[in-house]
Write a protein that holds these residues in place. Sequence first.
Motif, PDB file in Angstrom:
ATOM      1  N   TRP A 292       0.769  -1.004  -0.216  1.00 23.31           N
ATOM      2  CA  TRP A 292       0.084  -0.337  -0.176  1.00 23.31           C
ATOM      3  C   TRP A 292       0.610   1.541  -0.291  1.00 23.31           C
ATOM      4  N   ASN A 293       0.735   1.981  -1.477  1.00 25.88           N
ATOM      5  CA  ASN A 293       1.888   3.129  -1.304  1.00 25.88           C
ATOM      6  C   ASN A 293       3.552   2.676  -1.105  1.00 25.88           C
ATOM      7  N   ARG A 364      -3.914   4.512   7.563  1.00 21.65           N
ATOM      8  CA  ARG A 364      -5.335   4.557   6.177  1.00 21.65           C
ATOM      9  C   ARG A 364      -5.910   3.288   7.208  1.00 21.65           C
ATOM     10  N   LEU A 367      -8.824   3.042   1.134  1.00 21.88           N
ATOM     11  CA  LEU A 367      -8.255   3.920   0.269  1.00 21.88           C
ATOM     12  C   LEU A 367      -8.184   5.449  -0.273  1.00 21.88           C
ATOM     13  N   ASP A 371      -3.929   6.598  -3.100  1.00 23.16           N
ATOM     14  CA  ASP A 371      -3.008   5.623  -3.315  1.00 23.16           C
ATOM     15  C   ASP A 371      -3.283   4.921  -4.087  1.00 23.16           C
ATOM     16  N   ARG A 395      -3.731   2.501  -9.122  1.00 23.35           N
ATOM     17  CA  ARG A 395      -3.861   3.724  -8.730  1.00 23.35           C
ATOM     18  C   ARG A 395      -5.013   4.394  -8.604  1.00 23.35           C
TER      19      ARG A 395
END
Length: 402
Positions: A292-293, A364, A367, A371, A395
């Motif tokens: 995640w990112n 987080r 989302l 992201d 994304r």
Amino acid sequence: MTSWVTDPAFARDQPFGPQTLPYGVIDVGSDTDGPRVAVRLGDHALPLRSVAHDLGDLAGLVSGPSLDPLLAATRAEWSELRARLVALVSQPSTPTGATLVPLRDVRMALPFTVGDYVDFYSSRHHAENVGRIMRPDSDPLLPNWTHLPVGYHGRSGTVVVSGTGIERPHGQRRGSSGPHFGPSGRLDIEAEVGFVCGGPVARRVPTSAVAEHIFGVVLVNDWSARDIQGWEYQPLGPFLGKSFATSVSAWITPLDALAEARVPVPAVDHPRVPYLVEDTPGGLDLRLAVEWNGTVVSRPRFADMSYSCAQQLAHMTVNGATVRPGDLFASGTVSGPEPAQRGCFLELSWGGQEEITLADGVTRTFLEDGDEVVITATAPGEDGAVVGIAPVRGRVLPAVDL
């Protein structure tokens, strides 16, 4: 023997070495050839049209702009083509006409025409976690779950290739005085494994015939709008909360590449209905990671899944429904027994109650726009080799104004 392929990522201890050879469709914007079938060799693609003379009578299966002709072939032809490709990339001299294209220079296309799409719900850990979150005062598993692979028919027209931006969907959500309409505020992912079907059209496929009808494996991100889903899913199940987008890997790893990764599915405490009994292990030892990112937030294990792809395909067709080349079915969210093995953010945040801290310190639960989520996976190969399943990336884009 030294291969003519000098890419350092084309090695047996790397995911996309000669032990994997996944198929995809590339488009190089600087030429006029258009989309064409290729195999991935490390961080390069080999267009198969350029080595057609080395593939003999099978060249026609991979000389067009998609994998559709190959999916319509037979298991014997798939295995023979793979054997010819293994020999081709293992020889010391460059084949006449062979040209490697760096992956950075290509645009990946959806490699096949998606037919029917079915999504299953086959992780007991996921099902129990979701049951506890959504129905805290009830048994987390419904009575049918341990007897059959629960699933639903999805929307094949919204299956997109890895890298495609995912627009935040609109829909109805539960409100205190009635439904609200607008963009989803609880956008989620589901880390899944997908199976691309091929071979002859068939009905009532037994578990013993799975290899005749599954060409290969992809990773799937079943994007899910949890607030939309929570309002609509009773009594008929997923609809708008799931149908807006499903992302799949750009490269399909052949089922033949995963021969060493076979494992039995976890045992149940009652006899299986006969059509779901397997004579040989049908599970797969795939190790997934969810980023995640850029932060790895989960590492689920596909070996924990309660139903194999063979059992899912047998169940999907036992009523007389057909399986056809290009059909796609997904495993359902892959989750394990530990919190760090949960395959969706609904579980990781426990319904939005627990924040997830990323490497940059940002927190987080679900989302946010901008992201990016990347799901990767590997499997054990022969003699310690690593077999790769191509990543699926997406994304989040802002919702459009309606």
